[in-house]
Write a protein that holds these residues in place. Structure first.
Motif, PDB file in Angstrom:
ATOM      1  N   THR A 121       0.856  -1.186   0.000  1.00  0.00           N
ATOM      2  CA  THR A 121       0.000   0.000   0.000  1.00  0.00           C
ATOM      3  C   THR A 121       0.897   1.242   0.000  1.00  0.00           C
ATOM      4  O   THR A 121       2.115   1.113  -0.108  1.00  0.00           O
ATOM      5  CB  THR A 121      -0.997  -0.036   1.176  1.00  0.00           C
ATOM      6  N   TYR A 122       0.310   2.419   0.104  1.00  0.00           N
ATOM      7  CA  TYR A 122       1.096   3.647  -0.061  1.00  0.00           C
ATOM      8  C   TYR A 122       0.531   4.757   0.811  1.00  0.00           C
ATOM      9  O   TYR A 122      -0.639   4.740   1.205  1.00  0.00           O
ATOM     10  CB  TYR A 122       1.098   4.075  -1.535  1.00  0.00           C
ATOM     11  N   VAL A 123       1.377   5.731   1.125  1.00  0.00           N
ATOM     12  CA  VAL A 123       0.936   6.921   1.850  1.00  0.00           C
ATOM     13  C   VAL A 123       0.068   7.732   0.878  1.00  0.00           C
ATOM     14  O   VAL A 123       0.503   8.042  -0.228  1.00  0.00           O
ATOM     15  CB  VAL A 123       2.149   7.729   2.358  1.00  0.00           C
ATOM     16  N   PRO A 124      -1.175   8.056   1.277  1.00  0.00           N
ATOM     17  CA  PRO A 124      -2.076   8.757   0.348  1.00  0.00           C
ATOM     18  C   PRO A 124      -1.759  10.251   0.242  1.00  0.00           C
ATOM     19  O   PRO A 124      -1.005  10.791   1.062  1.00  0.00           O
ATOM     20  CB  PRO A 124      -3.445   8.552   0.994  1.00  0.00           C
ATOM     21  N   GLN A 125      -2.320  10.895  -0.753  1.00  0.00           N
ATOM     22  CA  GLN A 125      -2.197  12.347  -0.859  1.00  0.00           C
ATOM     23  C   GLN A 125      -3.601  12.963  -0.811  1.00  0.00           C
ATOM     24  O   GLN A 125      -4.593  12.261  -1.030  1.00  0.00           O
ATOM     25  CB  GLN A 125      -1.454  12.760  -2.129  1.00  0.00           C
ATOM     26  N   SER A 126      -3.668  14.243  -0.525  1.00  0.00           N
ATOM     27  CA  SER A 126      -4.972  14.909  -0.462  1.00  0.00           C
ATOM     28  C   SER A 126      -5.500  15.143  -1.875  1.00  0.00           C
ATOM     29  O   SER A 126      -4.736  15.129  -2.838  1.00  0.00           O
ATOM     30  CB  SER A 126      -4.840  16.238   0.272  1.00  0.00           C
ATOM     31  N   ARG A 127      -6.799  15.388  -1.975  1.00  0.00           N
ATOM     32  CA  ARG A 127      -7.398  15.660  -3.290  1.00  0.00           C
ATOM     33  C   ARG A 127      -6.779  16.884  -3.937  1.00  0.00           C
ATOM     34  O   ARG A 127      -6.592  16.937  -5.142  1.00  0.00           O
ATOM     35  CB  ARG A 127      -8.891  15.922  -3.130  1.00  0.00           C
ATOM     36  N   LYS A 128      -6.473  17.866  -3.071  1.00  0.00           N
ATOM     37  CA  LYS A 128      -5.909  19.114  -3.585  1.00  0.00           C
ATOM     38  C   LYS A 128      -4.540  18.846  -4.229  1.00  0.00           C
ATOM     39  O   LYS A 128      -4.252  19.310  -5.335  1.00  0.00           O
ATOM     40  CB  LYS A 128      -5.775  20.095  -2.419  1.00  0.00           C
ATOM     41  N   SER A 129      -3.729  18.075  -3.529  1.00  0.00           N
ATOM     42  CA  SER A 129      -2.400  17.772  -4.041  1.00  0.00           C
ATOM     43  C   SER A 129      -2.495  16.901  -5.294  1.00  0.00           C
ATOM     44  O   SER A 129      -1.725  17.068  -6.254  1.00  0.00           O
ATOM     45  CB  SER A 129      -1.597  17.116  -2.920  1.00  0.00           C
TER      46      SER A 129
END
Ligand SMILES: [Zn+2]
Ligand SMILES: [Zn+2]
Length: 231
Positions: A121-129
Protein backbone atom coordinates in the motif's frame (compact mmCIF):
# COMPACT_ATOMS: atom_id res chain seq x y z
CA UNK A 1 2.23 -1.47 -28.98
CA UNK A 2 1.76 2.17 -27.99
CA UNK A 3 4.51 1.80 -25.36
CA UNK A 4 6.92 0.41 -27.96
CA UNK A 5 6.16 3.26 -30.35
CA UNK A 6 6.67 5.83 -27.62
CA UNK A 7 9.99 4.16 -26.70
CA UNK A 8 11.20 4.69 -30.26
CA UNK A 9 10.10 8.33 -30.41
CA UNK A 10 11.15 9.12 -26.82
CA UNK A 11 13.74 6.51 -25.78
CA UNK A 12 13.69 5.99 -21.99
CA UNK A 13 16.44 7.89 -20.17
CA UNK A 14 18.12 7.25 -16.83
CA UNK A 15 16.31 9.69 -14.49
CA UNK A 16 19.51 10.42 -12.56
CA UNK A 17 21.90 11.35 -15.42
CA UNK A 18 19.46 11.66 -18.39
CA UNK A 19 21.47 9.33 -20.64
CA UNK A 20 19.51 7.04 -22.96
CA UNK A 21 19.05 3.57 -21.43
CA UNK A 22 20.35 0.63 -23.38
CA UNK A 23 18.43 -2.10 -21.54
CA UNK A 24 14.97 -2.35 -19.95
CA UNK A 25 16.51 -1.64 -16.49
CA UNK A 26 15.17 1.84 -15.56
CA UNK A 27 18.55 3.16 -14.33
CA UNK A 28 21.97 3.18 -16.01
CA UNK A 29 24.90 1.10 -14.81
CA UNK A 30 27.01 4.13 -13.85
CA UNK A 31 24.30 5.60 -11.61
CA UNK A 32 23.61 2.20 -10.11
CA UNK A 33 27.19 2.17 -8.82
CA UNK A 34 27.56 5.84 -7.89
CA UNK A 35 24.32 7.07 -6.28
CA UNK A 36 24.38 7.94 -2.53
CA UNK A 37 23.19 4.55 -1.26
CA UNK A 38 22.45 3.68 2.37
CA UNK A 39 24.90 0.83 2.80
CA UNK A 40 26.55 -0.25 6.02
CA UNK A 41 26.07 1.23 9.49
CA UNK A 42 22.42 2.05 9.19
CA UNK A 43 19.72 2.03 11.88
CA UNK A 44 18.29 -1.51 12.02
CA UNK A 45 14.74 -0.09 12.16
CA UNK A 46 14.46 3.00 9.92
CA UNK A 47 17.57 2.47 7.75
CA UNK A 48 19.13 5.89 8.39
CA UNK A 49 22.94 6.00 8.19
CA UNK A 50 24.46 6.15 11.70
CA UNK A 51 28.07 6.41 12.86
CA UNK A 52 30.25 3.35 12.95
CA UNK A 53 30.45 3.28 16.74
CA UNK A 54 26.83 4.19 17.53
CA UNK A 55 24.02 1.93 18.70
CA UNK A 56 22.40 -0.22 16.03
CA UNK A 57 19.21 1.84 16.45
CA UNK A 58 19.22 5.62 15.78
CA UNK A 59 18.29 8.25 18.39
CA UNK A 60 14.89 8.97 16.78
CA UNK A 61 13.87 5.29 16.73
CA UNK A 62 15.07 4.89 20.33
CA UNK A 63 13.05 7.84 21.60
CA UNK A 64 9.75 7.11 19.79
CA UNK A 65 7.30 4.23 19.71
CA UNK A 66 7.90 2.71 16.27
CA UNK A 67 4.91 0.97 14.67
CA UNK A 68 6.71 -0.72 11.75
CA UNK A 69 9.14 -3.66 11.82
CA UNK A 70 11.76 -2.46 9.38
CA UNK A 71 12.23 0.09 6.61
CA UNK A 72 13.78 -0.78 3.24
CA UNK A 73 15.33 2.45 1.99
CA UNK A 74 17.99 2.38 -0.75
CA UNK A 75 19.06 6.04 -1.08
CA UNK A 76 20.20 8.99 1.01
CA UNK A 77 18.24 12.18 0.29
CA UNK A 78 21.12 14.18 -1.22
CA UNK A 79 22.90 15.12 -4.45
CA UNK A 80 21.36 13.79 -7.68
CA UNK A 81 19.22 11.28 -5.73
CA UNK A 82 17.49 14.23 -4.05
CA UNK A 83 17.19 16.24 -7.29
CA UNK A 84 15.57 13.31 -9.10
CA UNK A 85 13.12 12.66 -6.26
CA UNK A 86 12.16 16.36 -6.27
CA UNK A 87 11.64 16.12 -10.06
CA UNK A 88 9.29 13.15 -9.51
CA UNK A 89 7.43 15.18 -6.87
CA UNK A 90 7.17 18.20 -9.16
CA UNK A 91 4.45 16.44 -11.14
CA UNK A 92 6.24 16.38 -14.49
CA UNK A 93 8.09 13.07 -14.37
CA UNK A 94 5.82 10.17 -13.36
CA UNK A 95 8.11 7.69 -15.13
CA UNK A 96 10.88 8.34 -12.61
CA UNK A 97 8.86 6.19 -10.16
CA UNK A 98 10.09 3.10 -12.05
CA UNK A 99 13.73 3.70 -11.15
CA UNK A 100 12.93 4.27 -7.47
CA UNK A 101 10.79 1.11 -7.34
CA UNK A 102 13.61 -0.83 -8.97
CA UNK A 103 16.11 0.40 -6.36
CA UNK A 104 13.71 -0.35 -3.47
CA UNK A 105 13.03 -3.85 -4.82
CA UNK A 106 16.77 -4.45 -5.10
CA UNK A 107 17.17 -3.36 -1.47
CA UNK A 108 14.32 -5.60 -0.31
CA UNK A 109 15.46 -8.69 -2.22
CA UNK A 110 19.04 -8.40 -0.98
CA UNK A 111 18.06 -7.75 2.66
CA UNK A 112 18.16 -10.26 5.52
CA UNK A 113 14.93 -8.64 6.75
CA UNK A 114 13.02 -9.66 3.62
CA UNK A 115 9.76 -11.53 4.29
CA UNK A 116 6.93 -12.36 1.87
CA UNK A 117 4.40 -9.50 1.90
CA UNK A 118 0.67 -10.11 1.59
CA UNK A 119 -0.06 -6.59 0.30
CA UNK A 120 1.57 -3.37 -0.79
CA UNK A 121 0.00 0.00 0.00
CA UNK A 122 1.10 3.65 -0.06
CA UNK A 123 0.94 6.92 1.85
CA UNK A 124 -2.08 8.76 0.35
CA UNK A 125 -2.20 12.35 -0.86
CA UNK A 126 -4.97 14.91 -0.46
CA UNK A 127 -7.40 15.66 -3.29
CA UNK A 128 -5.91 19.11 -3.58
CA UNK A 129 -2.40 17.77 -4.04
CA UNK A 130 -3.70 15.14 -6.46
CA UNK A 131 -5.33 17.89 -8.50
CA UNK A 132 -2.17 20.01 -8.54
CA UNK A 133 0.32 17.23 -9.26
CA UNK A 134 -1.84 14.85 -11.28
CA UNK A 135 -0.47 11.77 -9.55
CA UNK A 136 0.65 10.43 -6.19
CA UNK A 137 4.35 9.54 -6.49
CA UNK A 138 4.14 7.09 -3.55
CA UNK A 139 1.28 5.28 -5.26
CA UNK A 140 3.24 5.11 -8.54
CA UNK A 141 6.24 3.60 -6.72
CA UNK A 142 3.90 1.15 -4.92
CA UNK A 143 2.33 0.04 -8.20
CA UNK A 144 5.73 -0.57 -9.79
CA UNK A 145 6.86 -2.48 -6.70
CA UNK A 146 3.65 -4.51 -6.89
CA UNK A 147 4.54 -5.49 -10.45
CA UNK A 148 8.18 -6.35 -9.66
CA UNK A 149 7.44 -8.30 -6.45
CA UNK A 150 4.14 -9.76 -7.72
CA UNK A 151 2.25 -8.62 -4.60
CA UNK A 152 -1.21 -7.00 -4.78
CA UNK A 153 -1.30 -3.20 -4.35
CA UNK A 154 -4.28 -1.92 -2.34
CA UNK A 155 -5.72 1.40 -1.16
CA UNK A 156 -5.93 1.51 2.66
CA UNK A 157 -5.70 5.13 3.90
CA UNK A 158 -6.83 8.58 2.85
CA UNK A 159 -5.53 12.07 3.44
CA UNK A 160 -7.71 15.09 4.13
CA UNK A 161 -6.88 18.65 3.09
CA UNK A 162 -6.63 19.53 6.81
CA UNK A 163 -3.33 19.98 8.59
CA UNK A 164 -0.25 21.76 7.34
CA UNK A 165 2.53 20.78 4.95
CA UNK A 166 4.90 18.52 6.96
CA UNK A 167 7.98 20.23 5.51
CA UNK A 168 7.11 23.50 7.31
CA UNK A 169 6.96 21.90 10.79
CA UNK A 170 9.38 20.67 13.46
CA UNK A 171 9.40 17.05 14.71
CA UNK A 172 6.88 17.54 17.57
CA UNK A 173 4.52 19.55 15.33
CA UNK A 174 4.76 16.89 12.63
CA UNK A 175 3.68 14.17 15.06
CA UNK A 176 0.58 16.22 15.96
CA UNK A 177 -0.13 17.32 12.39
CA UNK A 178 -0.29 13.79 10.93
CA UNK A 179 -3.19 12.96 13.25
CA UNK A 180 -5.27 15.60 11.43
CA UNK A 181 -4.28 14.41 7.95
CA UNK A 182 -4.37 10.62 7.67
CA UNK A 183 -7.27 8.25 8.29
CA UNK A 184 -8.04 4.57 7.58
CA UNK A 185 -10.66 3.46 5.04
CA UNK A 186 -13.41 1.28 6.46
CA UNK A 187 -11.73 -2.04 5.60
CA UNK A 188 -10.26 -4.97 7.56
CA UNK A 189 -7.12 -6.92 6.71
CA UNK A 190 -4.61 -9.32 8.22
CA UNK A 191 -1.07 -10.42 7.43
CA UNK A 192 1.95 -8.39 6.41
CA UNK A 193 1.84 -5.12 4.48
CA UNK A 194 4.55 -3.06 2.81
CA UNK A 195 3.85 0.70 3.05
CA UNK A 196 5.45 2.87 0.36
CA UNK A 197 6.48 6.53 0.60
CA UNK A 198 8.93 8.81 -1.19
CA UNK A 199 11.07 10.30 1.58
CA UNK A 200 11.60 9.67 5.29
CA UNK A 201 12.58 12.71 7.33
CA UNK A 202 11.43 12.45 10.96
CA UNK A 203 9.31 9.41 10.10
CA UNK A 204 6.12 10.92 11.61
CA UNK A 205 3.98 10.22 8.54
CA UNK A 206 5.17 6.66 7.92
CA UNK A 207 5.02 5.81 11.63
CA UNK A 208 1.52 7.23 12.05
CA UNK A 209 0.28 5.46 8.89
CA UNK A 210 1.83 2.22 10.19
CA UNK A 211 -0.19 2.61 13.40
CA UNK A 212 -3.38 3.12 11.37
CA UNK A 213 -2.63 0.00 9.29
CA UNK A 214 -2.21 -2.06 12.45
CA UNK A 215 -5.56 -0.69 13.59
CA UNK A 216 -7.05 -2.08 10.35
CA UNK A 217 -5.86 -5.55 11.36
CA UNK A 218 -2.43 -5.94 9.75
CA UNK A 219 -0.08 -7.98 11.95
CA UNK A 220 3.13 -6.43 10.65
CA UNK A 221 3.98 -3.29 8.69
CA UNK A 222 7.21 -2.86 6.72
CA UNK A 223 8.23 0.33 4.93
CA UNK A 224 9.48 0.79 1.37
CA UNK A 225 10.89 4.33 1.09
CA UNK A 226 12.88 5.77 -1.79
CA UNK A 227 15.12 8.07 0.26
CA UNK A 228 16.02 9.03 3.83
CA UNK A 229 17.70 12.18 5.19
CA UNK A 230 21.05 11.55 6.85
CA UNK A 231 20.94 14.24 9.57
ZN1 LIG B 1 22.37 7.34 -15.02
ZN1 LIG C 1 16.14 4.68 13.11
Amino acid sequence: MMDKLLDIIFPPKCPFCKRILETSVPICRDCFSSLPFTDENTCSICGRPIGEFSHSVCALCRSNKINFKHSFVPLIYKENARDTLLALKSGNHPYYAKAFAYLIADKILSSEEFVPFDYITYVPQSRKSRFNRGYNQSELIAKELSRILNVECIETLYRTNDGKKQATLNAAQRRENVKKCYFPLDKKFSGTVLLTDDVYTTGSTANHCSMLLKGMGFDRVYLAIAEITDD
